[in-house]
Design an enzyme around this catalytic site. Structure first.
Site, PDB file in Angstrom:
ATOM      1  N   LYS A 128       0.855  -1.180   0.000  1.00 51.19           N
ATOM      2  CA  LYS A 128       0.000   0.000   0.000  1.00 51.19           C
ATOM      3  C   LYS A 128       0.894   1.233   0.000  1.00 51.19           C
ATOM      4  CE  LYS A 128      -1.854   2.900   2.640  1.00 51.19           C
ATOM      5  NZ  LYS A 128      -1.756   4.089   1.749  1.00 51.19           N
ATOM      6  N   GLU A 136       9.222  16.608  14.933  1.00 43.38           N
ATOM      7  CA  GLU A 136       9.641  16.406  13.546  1.00 43.38           C
ATOM      8  C   GLU A 136       8.791  17.298  12.644  1.00 43.38           C
ATOM      9  OE1 GLU A 136       8.456  12.783  11.446  1.00 43.38           O
ATOM     10  OE2 GLU A 136      10.508  12.586  10.747  1.00 43.38           O
ATOM     11  N   CYS A 162      13.671  11.295   6.022  1.00 41.91           N
ATOM     12  CA  CYS A 162      13.632  10.944   7.439  1.00 41.91           C
ATOM     13  C   CYS A 162      14.994  11.088   8.098  1.00 41.91           C
ATOM     14  CB  CYS A 162      13.129   9.517   7.605  1.00 41.91           C
ATOM     15  SG  CYS A 162      14.218   8.336   6.818  1.00 41.91           S
ATOM     16  N   GLU A 183      10.285   1.532  10.231  1.00 42.94           N
ATOM     17  CA  GLU A 183      11.234   2.643  10.046  1.00 42.94           C
ATOM     18  C   GLU A 183      10.420   3.925  10.205  1.00 42.94           C
ATOM     19  OE1 GLU A 183      13.898  -0.055   6.969  1.00 42.94           O
ATOM     20  OE2 GLU A 183      13.254   1.919   6.306  1.00 42.94           O
TER      21      GLU A 183
END
Ligand code: NAD
Ligand code: 6OD
Length: 498
Positions: free
Chosen positions: A190, A402, A300, A266
């Site tokens: 997905k 973040e 990231c 992750e």
């Protein structure tokens, strides 16, 4: 740069279907959603949303393929097919390039060097690893003196759900599909709802290379109460590999708990760059600029907190500002573009809300902090300026949360221990970049910053045989090289009495 588009690509880039059991199929409930061009903000494609029924069909197709033709192939035959996949991606390189940049708005020059080559390399590397991976053996003594031999056998887990994000769509999806297939699993992928195109295009490649139907399936849609949730809840999914936000990982983990399915995550980061006064200044500036602004800050592993030793602080800030202001903000096809738009309106608004917050909190705005002036045709796009701040408290949201945009906060430090403490003062633990010419210091600091990935005098330099993953709330498990094989296989022990 203009690239001729095949009619297959044109149709995929206007109507993006699901790829199930080796065929493109529409949503069984005729549910669709829109894909927006980040450069203009306009809709360019309709995407078919996979319903619970479609997800079920995809998982069953994957399960049948696993138990059928795919499961009977030798490792060598699998590895050869994966090489063909990589070769075919390279043959259709420009189509993947166009599709990836259409979804993300990223510069062609970036995707040409990183996203698309890695999309191909991720199949080759794991074909090589699976051919060479050793298994353990232990010769044991027994009371009768004859002994016994223990040896490990690695077998695939079955159907793997792959859930991927939008920032490096092809790279991050193939990073999981490559090893999953190399190990003999089948997959239902997905992709992010923001970036379905290259994953869906990969379906065509699978058909072209003769991949058995059902080995690789794609279901498009959203996460919560949609395709992603249907997939991660599906009882015939044997393991889930996910890249995305930490908060999403929490939800997926709850779904994985039902049936005790294994997960590899992750997740997010708030990575620190640590710049010592003894660094090679130009190298540290170039590397830090790349780690903050590349892919419009949507990496990231990117640096959002920079700690600079006080004697070089002013010089570093001023020269990083020059680099930020030297970046040309532009459209993907312009080869001189240094930075494109954000991927989506939502991500653009999120980043701009942090820009406003930094201003409210009294940050010193070294550069940026707003929306760039763009030509009339692009004003509807998702643009933000590269931004640098100083002067905020360490506990401010700008330094703690973040942001995932082209921005960083720079803070001076005086002592090595202080830099380590500041770098570690976060719930995340993904990556760090240390800039110093003192090798002893590099080793010492590298061991003390709590992250899964440390770069010294470089950033995002990848050897795909190495472990990759995050500490603390940045992930669970490691992928890369043999570590991926560990996740995508079940290791069984056979004890043979001699
Ligand atoms: P996200 O978590 O919002 O979405 C990632 C994927 O998960 C998408 O496909 C989404 O549809 C799906 N999803 C969302 N909710 C779900 C649910 N309840 N069940 C199943 N699937 C669900 O992340 P994003 O915004 O696409 O990506 C940005 C984030 O990803 C950042 O936090 C970034 O740090 C992280 N990221 C981490 C790494 C890494 O290697 N550690 C790499 C890239 C991105
Ligand atoms: O290089 C890789 O294998 C990888 N997983 C990179 C992740 C980048 C995050 O945005």
């Amino acid at each position: 740069m203009t690239i001729q588009q095949s009619s297959a690509l044109q149709s995929l880039l206007s109507e993006t279907k699901n790829f199930i059991g080796g065929e493109y199929v529409g949503s069984s409930a005729s549910k669709t959603f829109e894909n927006f061009d980040p450069v203009t903000g306009e809709v360019f494609a309709t995407v078919h949303e996979a319903t619970e029924e479609d997800v079920d069909t995809a998982v069953r197709a994957a399960s049948d393929a696993y138990r059928g033709e795919w499961g009977s192939l030798t490792v060598e035959a699998r590895a050869k097919l994966l090489y063909r996949v990589a070769d075919r991606i390279n043959e259709r390189f420009d189509e993947f390039l166009v599709a990836e940049c259409r979804d993300t708005g990223k510069p062609y020059s970036l995707a040409r060097h990183i996203d698309i080559p890695r999309g191909a390399a991720n199949f080759k590397i794991f074909a090589d690893v699976i051919r060479n991976v050793p298994t353990e053996t232990f010769r044991m003594e027994t009371p009768d003196g004859a002994g016994a031999l223990n040896y490990g056998v690695r077998l695939p887990k079955g159907v793997i759900a792959v859930i991927s994000p939008w920032n490096l769509p092809l790279l991050l999806m193939t990073w999981k599909v490559g090893p999953a297939l190399a190990c003999g699993n089948t997959v239902v992928v997905k992709p992010s709802e923001e970036t379905p195109s290259t994953t869906t295009l990969l379906g065509e490649v699978m058909v072209e290379v003769g991949m058995p139907a059902g080995v690789f399936n794609v279901v498009n849609g959203f996460g919560t109460n949609s395709t992603g949730e249907f997939l991660t809840r599906h009882p015939e999914v044997d393991a889930i590999t996910f890249t995305g936000e930490t908060i999403t990982g929490t939800t997926i983990m709850q779904n994985a708990a039902v049936g005790i399915r294994d997960v590899s995550f992750e997740l997010g980061g708030k990575n620190a760059g640590v710049v010592f006064a003894d660094c090679d200044m130009e190298q540290a500036l170039d590397g830090t600029a790349r780690s903050v602004f590349a892919n419009c800050g949507q990496v990231c592993l990117g640096t959002e907190r920079v700690y600079v030793e006080r004697p070089i602080f002013d010089e570093f800030v001023s020269k990083l500002k020059d680099r930020a202001e030297g970046l040309k903000i532009g459209i993907p096809t312009d080869e001189t573009t240094g930075m494109g738009p954000m991927v989506s309106r939502q991500q653009c608004e999120k980043v701009l809300s942090y820009y406003d917050k930094a201003r409210e909190l009294g940050a010193e705005i070294i550069t940026g902090g707003g929306v760039p002036d763009m030509a009339e045709a692009y004003t509807g796009g998702f643009w933000v300026q590269p931004t640098i701040w100083t002067g905020l408290a360490e506990d401010s949201p700008i330094v703690k949360q973040e942001i995932f945009g082209p921005c960083c906060h720079i803070q001076p430090f005086d002592l090595e221990e202080e830099a380590i403490r500041l770098a570690n003062d976060t719930k995340y633990g993904l990556a760090t970049a240390i800039w110093t010419t003192n090798a002893s210091r590099a080793h010492r600091v590298a061991e003390k910053i709590d992250v899964g990935i440390t770069w010294v005098n470089c950033w995002f330099l990848r050897d795909l045989r190495t472990s990759f993953g995050g500490a603390k709330q940045s992930g669970i498990g490691r992928e890369g090289g043999v570590h991926s094989i560990d996740f995508y296989t079940e290791l069984r022990n056979v004890c043979l009495k001699l």
